[in-house]
Structures are given as structure tokens and as C-alpha cells.
Design a protein around this motif. Structure first.
Motif, PDB file in Angstrom:
ATOM      1  N   MET A  25      -6.011  -5.698   4.347  1.00  0.00           N
ATOM      2  CA  MET A  25      -5.351  -4.394   4.303  1.00  0.00           C
ATOM      3  C   MET A  25      -5.437  -3.750   5.681  1.00  0.00           C
TER       4      MET A  25
ATOM      5  N   ILE B 223       0.852  -1.190   0.000  1.00  0.00           N
ATOM      6  CA  ILE B 223       0.000   0.000   0.000  1.00  0.00           C
ATOM      7  C   ILE B 223       0.886   1.239   0.000  1.00  0.00           C
TER       8      ILE B 223
ATOM      9  N   ILE C 149     -10.874   0.110  -4.236  1.00  0.00           N
ATOM     10  CA  ILE C 149     -10.016  -1.063  -4.012  1.00  0.00           C
ATOM     11  C   ILE C 149     -10.680  -2.334  -4.538  1.00  0.00           C
TER      12      ILE C 149
ATOM     13  N   GLN D 276      -9.528   2.684   5.800  1.00  0.00           N
ATOM     14  CA  GLN D 276     -10.028   3.010   4.466  1.00  0.00           C
ATOM     15  C   GLN D 276     -11.464   3.513   4.587  1.00  0.00           C
TER      16      GLN D 276
ATOM     17  N   TYR E 197      -3.526   2.472  -3.790  1.00  0.00           N
ATOM     18  CA  TYR E 197      -3.908   1.063  -3.628  1.00  0.00           C
ATOM     19  C   TYR E 197      -3.805   0.204  -4.887  1.00  0.00           C
TER      20      TYR E 197
ATOM     21  N   THR F 169      -6.825   7.534  -4.544  1.00  0.00           N
ATOM     22  CA  THR F 169      -6.992   6.181  -4.003  1.00  0.00           C
ATOM     23  C   THR F 169      -6.257   5.161  -4.870  1.00  0.00           C
TER      24      THR F 169
END
Ligand SMILES: [Zn+2]
Length: 434
Positions: free
Chosen positions: A196, A122, A211, A203, A167, A163
Motif C-alpha cells: 500500500m 484505496i 488494515i 498509514q 481500506y 479507516t
């Protein structure tokens, strides 16, 4: 090599890939020393009597195996004995917990459930052209998204870009590891989870949507996803955070999951996985309500809570086993820094609140049990001591047979505590709401 390995990104419908179907309610238990599988399974036979089917998943991470000195196939071995002895007729699973490309090898034979950990990936940026290709492929992300029981979600291209930068590489890494496992195992013989949770920031539901779109692009027949939720999920102690915010976020995440199943062809089994799920008593009512209201499934993952019940059982039995439990505390106290280091992000020990080994040496069985058992109403309960012992299993591992023999001597008091802890304090509040 199958076609899986050669056609990543966007061309595969995840649920059209072969996979082992995961049951609606599943519960991950850890058994550091492979002696409590039967006592753990009893909690699920009790739940079955209450009318709730919960399928056990025995999980052990590479980190735990390294610390204890055990091998992955021992987990399946212990589970199979328990299944046979208790006559359990339903499925069970063995989870290779938090595996990476480097560590998955040892788990390919004996596991049928893989928790792919991409936390380390990440934040490693994907190439700019991959980010824009991903966003171009998903114009639906920028339209108003109606979610069942939620306010509509709108994501700007700028937010989605951010994002994706954070990710997308991690999602692609998950794809690589998934294909590696799929190539090594029989078709449709395993469950895939992506975790994650061991990262700095929770998140948001919008990030989770992006994701999951990226994981779907990888063609992963994903059945559980472990996000990092808001608040602190420290090992062995209760949740610390805003309960209302947790409930709102948990429900939004459930809505996102229902949405991505429809939109991206992810398996209908897809559900949330709650890591470090043991002992989070204050959020269980919220989880119970959300599951009841939406009909969603869940996976709750626990591990070290069982090892602490072993210590409680040893202390309760008094005599030599109490002395051994005190010795473990004294050693853990002496080595508290090195024991805590691998878990630094998920424990909060107040060293000033730790009793000295000399004090503990004088304790009765009751005093030891009261300090350790997770009963927040008990005045003697000591969360710092509990967390230190939680990470202190290495001490018991080093004792080898001296510890293992004592587990057998005190089987009665230990197994009673293991079952009660799982059933009364975890299973009932999460799945039965009481
Ligand atoms: Zn985890």
C-alpha cells in the motif's frame, strides 16, 4: 476450485492456509537487464560470512518488464544461473512485484512471491453494510490495546469506520487477487505480500491495525506488508523526512505486527516490507536498532540502484563504454519529461541542476562517477542527475545489444560496483549496524 475461492471474509484462519514460509531477513534486488544476478548474490555470500543469513528475492514489476521489453520468466532464469555458479545452497525467491488482477497472469508460472498492489483500490468505498459488518465482527479494535514497548493504543469506532471506508475495499481486492493466485498455483508454493506504499498518505499504526484485521478476515496468509511510511522515499536518493518520527512509527508498526499475529492468526513470519528501500541511508540505523531490539524480521525492497551501478561501471572503464554512458545521459536529458512521468510521485528532479549533455560530454570517467555515485560526502554528487538516470533505463533498453554487449565487455568494473553498493552501503548498515 478450492474452498479458498468460496469462503472469503472472516471464516478462515490465515496461518492455517497453505503457504511457503518466508525467511526472517530477506532482501529484494532488481536487475533491469538480467546481467547482475551473480554480482548481487555475492553481497549475500559476504553477509553470510559475517554471520547474517539474508535470503535474496529478485523482484521486477510489470511496469519494468513493459519498459525493458522482458518477460517474467527471465528473472528466474538469471537467478538460477547465479545460484548455480556461486553454489548458493540457501533458498531464493522471485517476486512478482506490484501485481494486480490485470497483470498477475504472466507471473503465475515463474514467481513464488507475489506483491499484491491494491493502491488503486484505496479510497474506493466499501458498501456501508460491509463496513459495519466488519466493525461488528471486531469489537476488540475498540478496546484498549496493549502493545509491547509502546503506549497503549485506543481506536474509536468513528476512527475505525473512517479507516474501514478507506481500506476495506482494498483489503477485499487483495483477497480476490490472493485467491486467484492460490487457485492457479500448487498448494503452499508461494509467499504473499500486500503493498500500500504507492499512495498519497502514510498509514498510521492505528490504520495499519485495522488494515491487517481486514486482510486477516480475507484469510490471506500474509507474510509481508508494505505500508507507506512517513517521509519521502524517492527513487535512488536518500530518505527525506523526520528521522525521529520515522523511527517511532517503524517501531509502532513492528508492535502492531506482533499484536496481529497473536490476535488474528496471521503467520508468525509476518514482517514489514520497506519499498524503495535502496539508498535510504539515513534511516538504516533506525531500522537496524529496531530489528536488534525487537528481534523482528524485515524485507527491504530495492530495484534501480543496480542499474545505476551498471552505468558507474561503464563510466569507470572509460573509452567506448564511458561514451555510451554519456550518450545515455544525453538521451535521458532530451526525454526527461516522458521518462519522469510514470515515476512523478517518487522523484524530485531539479531541472536547473542537470548539467547539459555538452558539459557531460567533456567529463572524465571520474567526473561521471562522482556525479552519479550515491556518496553524499562527495561535492560533485548530483542527486538530480542520479534520479534522471534512475528513470532513464528505457534509453538503455532501446539500445538493445549495443548496451548489453557493453555490459559484458565491462563486466569486471560493473560487478565490482554492484556488489560493493549492495553489501557496503545497504546490507552492512541495515543488518550489521555498520
Ligand atoms: Zn513499492
Amino acid at each position: 476450485m478450492t474452498s479458498l475461492s468460496t469462503s472469503p471474509s472472516g471464516t478462515l484462519v490465515p496461518s492455517a492456509q497453505p503457504f511457503l514460509r518466508l525467511e526472517h531477513y530477506t532482501f529484494g534486488v532488481g536487475d533491469r537487464f538480467a546481467h547482475q544476478a551473480k554480482a548481487q548474490l555475492r553481497a549475500f555470500t559476504l553477509a553470510a560470512k559475517d554471520g547474517v543469513e539474508i535470503i535474496p528475492v529478485w523482484n521486477k514489476s510489470n511496469r519494468e518488464h513493459m519498459i525493458v521489453g522482458s518477460k517474467p520468466d527471465s528473472v528466474r532464469g538469471a537467478a538460477e544461473v547465479a545460484i548455480r555458479d556461486l553454489g548458493w545452497k540457501k533458498p531464493f525467491h522471485v517476486d512478482a512485484d506490484h501485481i494486480t488482477q490485470e497483470t498477475v497472469g504472466g507471473f503465475l508460472e515463474s514467481s513464488d512471491y507475489y506483491t499484491i498492489d491494491v493502491a488503486a483500490a484505496i479510497g474506493k468505498p466499501a458498501a456501508d453494510e460491509k463496513v459495519s459488518a466488519f466493525l461488528d465482527r471486531h469489537p476488540e479494535l475498540f478496546q484498549r490495546i496493549d502493545l509491547p514497548g509502546q503506549d497503549p493504543l485506543t481506536i474509536s469506532r468513528a476512527d475505525a469506520t473512517q479507516t474501514a471506508r478507506k481500506y476495506l475495499f482494498a483489503a477485499q481486492e487483495a483477497g480476490r487477487i490472493y485467491r486467484h493466485i492460490a487457485n492457479a498455483k500448487d498448494k503452499g508454493s508461494f509467499v504473499t505480500e500486500v503493498s500500500m506504499d504507492e499512495t498519497d498518505n502514510p498509514q498510521t499504526p492505528g490504520e495499519l491495525l485495522v488494515i491487517l484485521a481486514a486482510l486477516a478476515d480475507e484469510g490471506i496468509p500474509l507474510q509481508t506488508i508494505a505500508p507507506k511510511f512517513t517521509g519521502r522515499f524517492n527513487k535512488g536518493v536518500d530518505y527525506v523526512g523526520n528521522l525521529a518520527q520515522f523511527e517511532t512509527e517503524f517501531r509502532s508498526d513492528l508492535a502492531i505486527i506482533a499484536h496481529v499475529v497473536k490476535t488474528y492468526g496471521l503467520p508468525v513470519e509476518l514482517k514489514l516490507s520497506v519499498h524503495s528501500g535502496s539508498d535510504k541511508f539515513s534511516i538504516y540505523p533506525a531500522i537496524y536498532r529496531a530489528l536488534r531490539d525487537t528481534g523482528a524480521g524485515v524485507h527491504v525492497k530495492t530495484a534501480g540502484t543496480t542499474w545505476l551501478e551498471e552505468l558507474i561501471g561503464l563510466a569507470e572503464a572509460g573509452g567506448d563504454s564511458l561514451a555510451l554512458a554519456k550518450e545515455i545521459y544525453a538521451e535521458a536529458y532530451a526525454h526527461r519529461e516522458e521518462l519522469s512521468a510514470p515515476y512523478a510521485a517518487v522523484i524530485d528532479i531539479d531541472v536547473a541542476k542537470l548539467p547539459s549533455p555538452e558539459q557531460v560530454k567533456k567529463w572524465s570517467p571520474e567526473q561521471y562517477v562522482n556525479a552519479l555515485r550515491h556518496d553524499q560526502k562527495c561535492k560533485e554528487f548530483n542527486p538530480s542527475l542520479r534520479q534522471l538516470l534512475h528513470v532513464g533505463y528505457k534509453i538503455a533498453a532501446k539500445m538493445g545489444n549495443r548496451y548489453l554487449d557493453m555490459l559484458e565487455t565491462c563486466e569486471e568494473s560493473i560487478s565490482r560496483n554492484v556488489t560493493t553498493n549492495l553489501y557496503e552501503r545497504h546490507v552492512r548498515p541495515i543488518f550489521l549496524g555498520k
